[in-house]
Design a protein around this motif. Structure first.
Motif, short mmCIF file in Angstrom:
data_model
loop_
_atom_site.label_atom_id
_atom_site.label_comp_id
_atom_site.label_asym_id
_atom_site.label_seq_id
_atom_site.Cartn_x
_atom_site.Cartn_y
_atom_site.Cartn_z
N GLY A 94 -32.98 -6.91 55.47
CA GLY A 94 -31.76 -7.37 56.13
C GLY A 94 -31.14 -6.33 57.05
O GLY A 94 -31.82 -5.41 57.50
N GLY A 95 -29.86 -6.51 57.29
CA GLY A 95 -29.15 -5.65 58.24
C GLY A 95 -29.20 -4.17 57.87
O GLY A 95 -29.27 -3.31 58.75
N PHE A 96 -29.18 -3.86 56.58
CA PHE A 96 -29.21 -2.44 56.18
C PHE A 96 -30.50 -1.77 56.63
O PHE A 96 -30.50 -0.61 57.01
CB PHE A 96 -29.00 -2.31 54.67
CG PHE A 96 -27.58 -2.59 54.25
CD1 PHE A 96 -26.56 -1.72 54.60
CD2 PHE A 96 -27.26 -3.74 53.53
CE1 PHE A 96 -25.23 -1.97 54.23
CE2 PHE A 96 -25.95 -4.01 53.17
CZ PHE A 96 -24.93 -3.12 53.52
N GLU A 102 -22.91 0.75 48.45
CA GLU A 102 -22.93 -0.36 47.50
C GLU A 102 -24.28 -1.07 47.51
O GLU A 102 -24.79 -1.49 46.46
CB GLU A 102 -21.80 -1.35 47.83
CG GLU A 102 -20.41 -0.74 47.66
CD GLU A 102 -19.30 -1.64 48.18
OE1 GLU A 102 -18.21 -1.62 47.57
OE2 GLU A 102 -19.47 -2.36 49.18
N ALA A 103 -24.87 -1.18 48.70
CA ALA A 103 -26.20 -1.79 48.80
C ALA A 103 -27.22 -0.94 48.05
O ALA A 103 -28.09 -1.45 47.34
CB ALA A 103 -26.60 -1.93 50.27
N GLU A 104 -27.07 0.39 48.19
CA GLU A 104 -28.02 1.28 47.53
C GLU A 104 -27.86 1.25 46.01
O GLU A 104 -28.85 1.29 45.28
CB GLU A 104 -27.91 2.70 48.10
CG GLU A 104 -28.69 2.81 49.40
CD GLU A 104 -28.31 4.00 50.28
OE1 GLU A 104 -27.45 4.80 49.86
OE2 GLU A 104 -28.88 4.10 51.38
N HIS A 131 -22.96 -8.34 55.10
CA HIS A 131 -22.28 -9.39 54.32
C HIS A 131 -22.96 -9.60 52.97
O HIS A 131 -22.40 -10.22 52.08
CB HIS A 131 -22.17 -10.68 55.14
CG HIS A 131 -23.21 -11.71 54.82
ND1 HIS A 131 -24.50 -11.62 55.28
CD2 HIS A 131 -23.15 -12.83 54.06
CE1 HIS A 131 -25.19 -12.65 54.82
NE2 HIS A 131 -24.40 -13.40 54.08
N ASP A 132 -24.18 -9.04 52.82
CA ASP A 132 -24.88 -9.18 51.55
C ASP A 132 -25.94 -8.09 51.42
O ASP A 132 -26.09 -7.27 52.32
CB ASP A 132 -25.52 -10.58 51.43
CG ASP A 132 -26.69 -10.75 52.39
OD1 ASP A 132 -26.94 -9.87 53.23
OD2 ASP A 132 -27.36 -11.79 52.30
N VAL A 171 -26.00 -11.01 46.71
CA VAL A 171 -27.33 -10.40 46.69
C VAL A 171 -28.40 -11.48 46.82
O VAL A 171 -28.35 -12.48 46.10
CB VAL A 171 -27.55 -9.59 45.39
CG1 VAL A 171 -28.93 -8.94 45.39
CG2 VAL A 171 -26.46 -8.53 45.21
N ASP A 172 -29.33 -11.30 47.73
CA ASP A 172 -30.51 -12.17 47.84
C ASP A 172 -31.72 -11.41 47.30
O ASP A 172 -32.03 -10.32 47.79
CB ASP A 172 -30.79 -12.54 49.31
CG ASP A 172 -29.79 -13.55 49.85
OD1 ASP A 172 -29.24 -14.34 49.04
OD2 ASP A 172 -29.55 -13.56 51.07
#
Ligand code: CTP
Ligand code: MN
Ligand code: MN
Ligand code: MN
Length: 365
Positions: free
Chosen positions: A193-195, A168-170, A203-204, A288-289
């Motif tokens: 971030g974490g990814f 989903e992040a990608e 979380h985002d 999303v930031d």
């Protein structure tokens, strides 16, 4: 003993930014207990106590193996009396009574429920708790005054507290990339971030935008966000303009949540479901930031937005105490030489600080 505990036979270094902290480690029950107490201390406004528990947990995360006995703590930095007791309890009984009590307490549970609302911090949650509010329904029924951000947070509470998967992040990153390409070819979108630290979920989604030619990035964000909005991809957004100028000098950016002054957008995307049978509906709300950095500040922004939060805090503490330098997500300033130290990569920033380079996957402090 020490040789067994510390990698390469060295004693464990005191700052988290001097250590390698992988995502997966062997002391999960211990760090979970300590981080619960860190969180609870934060909920009570005891920042110092919270930091002490976070530091102790972080040290255990950097151990190459499972902590077998209490005596092994002797050689480790930053583990105070209270943390030691918690560790002893968990080693001996599998649980720590104090931690179990906290987890069951009405205050901790309510604070956790409320602070998981996008836009609600410890102060607001604490006030609501003192007013007798206990559930999300209470907030609605008693007509609690909510900001637009908190209203959106409440509306999408379920989705926003369901972890964001890497896929989903990608796909979020790709959607932003396509929009960016329309308005400024050559601009880049970087997943931070974490990814970036290798987490499989988060979380985002934290995305950094820049362009190889300084200044070309100005005005990009509002166009990108407007376009995404017109495509129905944005459920909520709140943008801030860039408020940073090197003229302001090297003073650290104070404030609780203000870690930098880049042009940015805090948003909630409407992400099309990745398909798959049994998907409850066609879309999911995802936080999303979006952050825009001029290319000369990009390495600092990347370092600052990759985290972890504790790793960042330790980097800044190391810079200031050990090197008399001020580090933030815009620049590195040497107060002894009275000059900014430029960098074209994260590696160079570590070099300026006299630190061994720590790759993102090892910044899970
Ligand atoms: N950050 C920041 N300013 C903010 C919010 C975050 O500089 N106002 C930075 C933090 O220092 C952190 C990084 O952005 O290092 C990512 O923050 P966040 O998304 O909260 O945490 P993650 O490590 O990405 O973890 P998660 O998976 O929970 O998103
Ligand atoms: Mn994140
Ligand atoms: Mn987070
Ligand atoms: Mn974030």
């Amino acid at each position: 003993r020490v040789a067994e505990l510390a990698p390469h036979g060295r004693q464990m270094a005191p700052y988290a930014c001097q250590r390698r902290t992988p995502l997966l480690h062997s002391n999960q029950p211990l760090t979970e207990a300590l981080e619960t107490l860190a969180e609870e201390a934060g909920f009570s406004g005891s920042e110092g106590r919270s930091l002490a528990f976070t530091r102790a947990a972080s040290v255990l995360k950097a151990l190459p193996g499972r902590l077998g006995a209490l005596e092994e703590l002797g050689s480790l930095p930053g583990i105070g009396e209270h943390s030691r007791r918690v560790i002893q309890d968990v080693l001996e009984d599998g649980v720590c009574a104090e931690v179990e009590r906290v987890k069951l307490s009405e205050r901790y549970r309510t604070m956790k429920l409320f602070t998981k609302i996008f836009g609600v911090g410890v102060r607001t949650a604490s006030r609501w708790y003192q007013e007798g509010l206990r559930t999300l329904l209470d907030l609605q029924e008693r007509n609690t005054k909510l900001t637009r951000q908190q209203q959106a947070g409440l509306r999408h509470y379920g989705d926003l507290n369901t972890p964001v998967e890497r896929s989903e992040a990608e796909s979020t990153s790709r959607a932003v990339q396509e929009a960016v390409k329309r308005f400024l070819p050559g601009a880049s979108v970087t997943l931070a971030g974490g990814f970036r630290r290798g987490k499989p979920r988060g979380h985002d989604v934290d995305l950094l935008l820049t362009h190889p030619e300084e200044g070309r990035e100005v005005g990009l964000l509002s166009r990108v966000v407007s376009w995404l909005d017109s495509q129905g991809l944005i459920l909520y957004q709140h943008s801030q303009e860039n408020s940073y100028g090197l003229r302001e000098g090297p003073e650290p950016l104070g404030g609780r949540d203000v870690m930098d002054r880049f042009e940015r957008c805090f948003s909630i995307f409407r992400l099309e479901a990745q398909g798959g049978p049994g998907a409850p509906r066609g879309w999911k709300a995802v936080r999303v930031d979006l952050v825009v950095a001029p290319v000369s500040q990009f390495p600092f922004a990347l370092l600052g937005w990759t985290g972890s939060r504790h790793f960042e805090r330790e980097l800044r503490r190391f810079a200031s105490r050990e090197r008399k330098m001020v580090l933030n997500s815009h620049a590195l300033y040497d107060t002894r030489q009275n000059l900014f130290l430029p960098a074209t990569s994260e590696e160079e920033i570590f070099q300026h600080l006299g630190l061994e380079y720590v790759p993102p996957a090892q910044r899970n402090a």
